[in-house]
Write an enzyme that holds these catalytic residues in place. Structure first.
Site: not given
Length: 238
Positions: A27, A120, A131
């Site tokens: 942040t 994450h 592909c």
């Protein structure tokens, strides 16, 4: 002795530190936190962010997903802050063994950290679902609608863990191993409410658990040291 002085003493006395960080680490680089009052969860879209950032929504409404994704998750030229830089410095000095992060912005690597476990995933990695061709974030940012592969025409998906998707088990088990074996575990910029990531600190077996966050967390009582404040400001004093 103040909390920051105690933290400095702990850091200075260890060569086996592991850092586990959340949104609060980024942040201060201008990247919005999902859950803070002015974060993504309070933005006004047709759907709440946790719905848009789900696997189901990505499949059903990919154009709407990408509109939000470009606008909110890859729309900044963020730079590493003092916390990212300090962690990279500790790694170079041989003090820090790994950074485990819930963030998807790649700022730890941009600051020079080498051992970064991304629970994450990362917005910097994007792959064709047909592909497997790799695309950098700039390709996604500059595309329109659902980005398609320039080789086969397949849809491109960001390498981020959406809601309803499982974490990478290899990354998770490596994170558990680093935490188990750490002398010092510093947890920063996370309210420790998102599971399974928040449960990782239960694997720590040492007696130097440090929590650094702007507000108190549910785990402050089990910490050996809790420091409240902006993590970049605190780390710049170490």
């Amino acid at each position: 002795m103040g909390a920051v002085e105690r933290l400095k003493q702990i850091v200075d006395g260890s060569d086996n530190i592991v850092f586990f960080g959340g949104a609060g680490v980024s942040t201060e680089s201008g990247i919005p936190d999902f859950r803070s009052v002015d974060g993504l969860y309070h933005q006004k879209y047709e759907y709440p962010p946790e719905t848009i950032l789900s696997h189901t929504f990505y499949r059903r409404k990919p154009e709407e997903f990408y509109r939000f994704y470009r606008d909110k998750l890859i729309g900044f030229e963020a730079q590493p802050n003092a916390a990212h830089r300090k962690l990279a410095q500790w790694e170079r000095e041989g003090k820090l063994k790994a950074v485990i992060t819930q963030n998807i912005d790649g700022l730890h690597q941009a600051a020079g950290s080498k051992k970064v476990l991304e629970l994450h995933g990362s917005t910097l990695r994007n792959y064709c679902e047909s592909c497997g061709k790799f695309f950098e974030v700039g390709y996604i940012r500059e595309s329109q609608g659902v980005p398609v592969c320039d080789a086969c025409g397949g849809s491109i998906k960001p390498d981020v863990v959406l809601y309803e998707e499982g974490l990478d088990q290899q990354v998770l088990s490596e994170a558990v191993s680093f935490i188990k074996n750490a002398d010092v575990l510093i947890v920063g910029g996370t309210s420790l409410v998102v599971y399974p990531a928040a449960g990782l600190i239960d694997y720590y077996e040492g007696n130097k658990l440090v929590l650094v966050n702007k507000t108190s967390t549910a785990r402050d009582g089990m910490a050996d040291l809790a420091v409240q404040g902006a993590i970049g400001e605190i780390f710049s004093q170490l």
